[in-house]
Scaffold this motif. Structure first.
Motif, PDB file in Angstrom:
ATOM      1  N   TRP A 146      -3.559  16.133  -5.686  1.00 27.62           N
ATOM      2  CA  TRP A 146      -3.205  14.731  -5.471  1.00 27.62           C
ATOM      3  C   TRP A 146      -2.386  14.510  -4.210  1.00 27.62           C
ATOM      4  O   TRP A 146      -2.481  13.449  -3.585  1.00 27.62           O
ATOM      5  CB  TRP A 146      -2.437  14.190  -6.675  1.00 27.62           C
ATOM      6  N   SER A 147      -1.532  15.467  -3.841  1.00 32.07           N
ATOM      7  CA  SER A 147      -0.629  15.276  -2.705  1.00 32.07           C
ATOM      8  C   SER A 147      -1.381  15.285  -1.385  1.00 32.07           C
ATOM      9  O   SER A 147      -2.267  16.106  -1.185  1.00 32.07           O
ATOM     10  CB  SER A 147       0.445  16.368  -2.681  1.00 32.07           C
ATOM     11  N   GLY A 148      -1.017  14.363  -0.492  1.00 33.72           N
ATOM     12  CA  GLY A 148      -1.628  14.333   0.824  1.00 33.72           C
ATOM     13  C   GLY A 148      -1.731  12.923   1.373  1.00 33.72           C
ATOM     14  O   GLY A 148      -1.205  11.969   0.802  1.00 33.72           O
ATOM     15  N   GLN A 149      -2.424  12.814   2.495  1.00 32.87           N
ATOM     16  CA  GLN A 149      -2.657  11.526   3.144  1.00 32.87           C
ATOM     17  C   GLN A 149      -4.077  11.070   2.831  1.00 32.87           C
ATOM     18  O   GLN A 149      -4.981  11.885   2.709  1.00 32.87           O
ATOM     19  CB  GLN A 149      -2.461  11.652   4.647  1.00 32.87           C
ATOM     20  N   VAL A 176       0.463  10.405  -0.966  1.00 29.61           N
ATOM     21  CA  VAL A 176       0.925  10.785  -2.299  1.00 29.61           C
ATOM     22  C   VAL A 176       1.767  12.043  -2.151  1.00 29.61           C
ATOM     23  O   VAL A 176       1.354  13.013  -1.520  1.00 29.61           O
ATOM     24  CB  VAL A 176      -0.261  11.046  -3.263  1.00 29.61           C
ATOM     25  N   THR A 177       2.983  11.998  -2.708  1.00 24.09           N
ATOM     26  CA  THR A 177       3.889  13.147  -2.709  1.00 24.09           C
ATOM     27  C   THR A 177       4.419  13.308  -4.131  1.00 24.09           C
ATOM     28  O   THR A 177       4.139  12.487  -5.007  1.00 24.09           O
ATOM     29  CB  THR A 177       5.065  12.945  -1.729  1.00 24.09           C
ATOM     30  N   LYS A 178       5.202  14.335  -4.365  1.00 25.40           N
ATOM     31  CA  LYS A 178       5.747  14.564  -5.697  1.00 25.40           C
ATOM     32  C   LYS A 178       7.252  14.696  -5.623  1.00 25.40           C
ATOM     33  O   LYS A 178       7.789  15.329  -4.726  1.00 25.40           O
ATOM     34  CB  LYS A 178       5.131  15.830  -6.304  1.00 25.40           C
ATOM     35  N   ASP A 179       7.938  14.076  -6.583  1.00 17.12           N
ATOM     36  CA  ASP A 179       9.389  14.160  -6.694  1.00 17.12           C
ATOM     37  C   ASP A 179       9.706  14.471  -8.148  1.00 17.12           C
ATOM     38  O   ASP A 179       9.675  13.577  -8.997  1.00 17.12           O
ATOM     39  CB  ASP A 179      10.025  12.840  -6.254  1.00 17.12           C
ATOM     40  N   GLY A 180       9.967  15.740  -8.445  1.00  8.71           N
ATOM     41  CA  GLY A 180      10.180  16.149  -9.828  1.00  8.71           C
ATOM     42  C   GLY A 180       8.881  16.017 -10.605  1.00  8.71           C
ATOM     43  O   GLY A 180       7.850  16.528 -10.199  1.00  8.71           O
ATOM     44  N   ASP A 181       8.924  15.284 -11.719  1.00  6.54           N
ATOM     45  CA  ASP A 181       7.728  15.083 -12.541  1.00  6.54           C
ATOM     46  C   ASP A 181       6.936  13.848 -12.134  1.00  6.54           C
ATOM     47  O   ASP A 181       5.893  13.563 -12.705  1.00  6.54           O
ATOM     48  CB  ASP A 181       8.129  14.943 -14.021  1.00  6.54           C
ATOM     49  N   ALA A 233      -5.852   5.749 -12.342  1.00  8.21           N
ATOM     50  CA  ALA A 233      -6.617   6.215 -11.185  1.00  8.21           C
ATOM     51  C   ALA A 233      -7.218   7.569 -11.550  1.00  8.21           C
ATOM     52  O   ALA A 233      -6.651   8.325 -12.337  1.00  8.21           O
ATOM     53  CB  ALA A 233      -5.707   6.339  -9.972  1.00  8.21           C
ATOM     54  N   THR A 234      -8.372   7.868 -10.968  1.00  6.38           N
ATOM     55  CA  THR A 234      -9.091   9.101 -11.290  1.00  6.38           C
ATOM     56  C   THR A 234      -9.364   9.896 -10.012  1.00  6.38           C
ATOM     57  O   THR A 234      -9.734   9.333  -8.986  1.00  6.38           O
ATOM     58  CB  THR A 234     -10.439   8.761 -11.963  1.00  6.38           C
ATOM     59  N   TRP A 235      -9.173  11.208 -10.098  1.00  2.80           N
ATOM     60  CA  TRP A 235      -9.543  12.113  -9.005  1.00  2.80           C
ATOM     61  C   TRP A 235     -11.030  12.416  -9.139  1.00  2.80           C
ATOM     62  O   TRP A 235     -11.497  12.852 -10.193  1.00  2.80           O
ATOM     63  CB  TRP A 235      -8.725  13.402  -9.077  1.00  2.80           C
ATOM     64  N   ASP A 236     -11.816  12.175  -8.089  1.00  6.62           N
ATOM     65  CA  ASP A 236     -13.271  12.401  -8.175  1.00  6.62           C
ATOM     66  C   ASP A 236     -13.755  13.604  -7.364  1.00  6.62           C
ATOM     67  O   ASP A 236     -14.944  13.785  -7.173  1.00  6.62           O
ATOM     68  CB  ASP A 236     -14.032  11.139  -7.773  1.00  6.62           C
ATOM     69  N   GLY A 237     -12.838  14.401  -6.884  1.00  5.45           N
ATOM     70  CA  GLY A 237     -13.219  15.591  -6.119  1.00  5.45           C
ATOM     71  C   GLY A 237     -12.934  15.461  -4.634  1.00  5.45           C
ATOM     72  O   GLY A 237     -12.746  16.451  -3.940  1.00  5.45           O
ATOM     73  N   SER A 238     -12.890  14.227  -4.114  1.00 10.75           N
ATOM     74  CA  SER A 238     -12.581  14.038  -2.687  1.00 10.75           C
ATOM     75  C   SER A 238     -11.599  12.893  -2.450  1.00 10.75           C
ATOM     76  O   SER A 238     -11.273  12.588  -1.315  1.00 10.75           O
ATOM     77  CB  SER A 238     -13.870  13.773  -1.902  1.00 10.75           C
ATOM     78  N   GLY A 239     -11.146  12.287  -3.530  1.00 11.39           N
ATOM     79  CA  GLY A 239     -10.200  11.197  -3.364  1.00 11.39           C
ATOM     80  C   GLY A 239      -9.842  10.543  -4.683  1.00 11.39           C
ATOM     81  O   GLY A 239     -10.196  11.031  -5.759  1.00 11.39           O
ATOM     82  N   ILE A 240      -9.127   9.423  -4.583  1.00 14.42           N
ATOM     83  CA  ILE A 240      -8.623   8.705  -5.745  1.00 14.42           C
ATOM     84  C   ILE A 240      -9.425   7.424  -5.928  1.00 14.42           C
ATOM     85  O   ILE A 240      -9.509   6.606  -5.005  1.00 14.42           O
ATOM     86  CB  ILE A 240      -7.130   8.359  -5.570  1.00 14.42           C
ATOM     87  N   ASP A 249     -10.341  -0.960  -9.718  1.00 13.39           N
ATOM     88  CA  ASP A 249     -11.121  -2.011  -9.048  1.00 13.39           C
ATOM     89  C   ASP A 249     -12.304  -1.448  -8.260  1.00 13.39           C
ATOM     90  O   ASP A 249     -13.028  -2.183  -7.594  1.00 13.39           O
ATOM     91  CB  ASP A 249     -10.231  -2.852  -8.126  1.00 13.39           C
ATOM     92  N   GLY A 250     -12.493  -0.117  -8.318  1.00 14.98           N
ATOM     93  CA  GLY A 250     -13.598   0.520  -7.608  1.00 14.98           C
ATOM     94  C   GLY A 250     -13.243   1.024  -6.220  1.00 14.98           C
ATOM     95  O   GLY A 250     -14.016   1.761  -5.612  1.00 14.98           O
ATOM     96  N   ASN A 251     -12.079   0.639  -5.706  1.00 16.58           N
ATOM     97  CA  ASN A 251     -11.657   1.129  -4.392  1.00 16.58           C
ATOM     98  C   ASN A 251     -11.401   2.636  -4.483  1.00 16.58           C
ATOM     99  O   ASN A 251     -10.932   3.135  -5.501  1.00 16.58           O
ATOM    100  CB  ASN A 251     -10.380   0.406  -3.939  1.00 16.58           C
ATOM    101  N   LYS A 252     -11.726   3.340  -3.402  1.00 15.53           N
ATOM    102  CA  LYS A 252     -11.497   4.783  -3.349  1.00 15.53           C
ATOM    103  C   LYS A 252     -10.733   5.139  -2.087  1.00 15.53           C
ATOM    104  O   LYS A 252     -11.157   4.809  -0.986  1.00 15.53           O
ATOM    105  CB  LYS A 252     -12.816   5.547  -3.358  1.00 15.53           C
ATOM    106  N   TRP A 253      -9.601   5.817  -2.283  1.00 14.71           N
ATOM    107  CA  TRP A 253      -8.869   6.391  -1.164  1.00 14.71           C
ATOM    108  C   TRP A 253      -9.421   7.797  -0.965  1.00 14.71           C
ATOM    109  O   TRP A 253      -9.387   8.626  -1.865  1.00 14.71           O
ATOM    110  CB  TRP A 253      -7.389   6.501  -1.466  1.00 14.71           C
ATOM    111  N   THR A 254      -9.908   8.086   0.229  1.00 11.70           N
ATOM    112  CA  THR A 254     -10.453   9.407   0.526  1.00 11.70           C
ATOM    113  C   THR A 254      -9.360  10.278   1.126  1.00 11.70           C
ATOM    114  O   THR A 254      -8.691   9.880   2.083  1.00 11.70           O
ATOM    115  CB  THR A 254     -11.638   9.286   1.503  1.00 11.70           C
TER     116      THR A 254
END
Length: 163
Positions: free
Chosen positions: A58-61, A74-79, A132-139, A143-148
């Motif tokens: 999940w983490s990255g740009q 997306v970054t992580k801070d604790g849990d 939100a769902t991870w589909d293998g290459s993005g989120i 609403d159907g939008n995908k962040w790659t």
């Protein structure tokens, strides 16, 4: 889980001073030991309710096709995962180069499966528990939008000053 491996001790030469090759090897070994210690710390940090690999997944740009030029990260801070980005100040959908933007951030929690994240969009006027769902290459959002996810650029360890 055992101590650090890779630590080195420099044996002095006959003159009582470490030779240059020995000193260079010791510096590399120290860096290696530091990286190993950091990796152990990161692994411990990642051990939450979701699988450890979820952190890397999940983490990255990301690129958001509905808001071109706007930052998405997306970054992580604790849990908690922190979803942050920018939006145009003038209300347009895209963030034009050089234009003023406003920063925002949201919080999310990854499910035990590691493939779904519940995100609180209420600070932006949306639902408190959007899935939100991870589909293998993005989120993929409800609403159907995908962040790659954008390709990470690995940097060699020698670019980091650890001394």
């Amino acid at each position: 889980a055992g101590g650090l491996r890779g630590a080195a001790f420099v044996q002095p030469s006959a003159a009582g001073v470490a030779s240059e090759p020995q000193a260079a090897r010791a510096a590399v070994a120290r860096r290696d030991a530091v990286w190993r210690a950091l990796a152990v710390g990161v692994a411990a940090e990642m051990a939450g309710s979701e699988p450890a690999w979820a952190f890397a997944r999940w983490s990255g740009q990301y690129a958001d096709p509905k808001h071109k030029g706007c930052s998405r990260r997306v970054t992580k801070d604790g849990d908690i995962f922190i979803i942050s980005g920018t939006s145009s100040v003038d209300g347009s959908k895209d963030c034009k180069k050089g234009a003023k933007v406003k920063n925002w951030s949201l919080q999310g929690v990854v499910a035990e499966s590691g493939t779904e994240m519940l995100i609180d969009f209420s600070p932006k006027g949306g639902p408190k528990d959007a899935k939100a769902t991870w589909d293998g290459s993005g989120i993929v959002f409800p609403d159907g939008n995908k962040w790659t996810k954008q390709q990470s650029v690995a940097r060699p360890a020698k670019e980091f000053n650890l001394d």
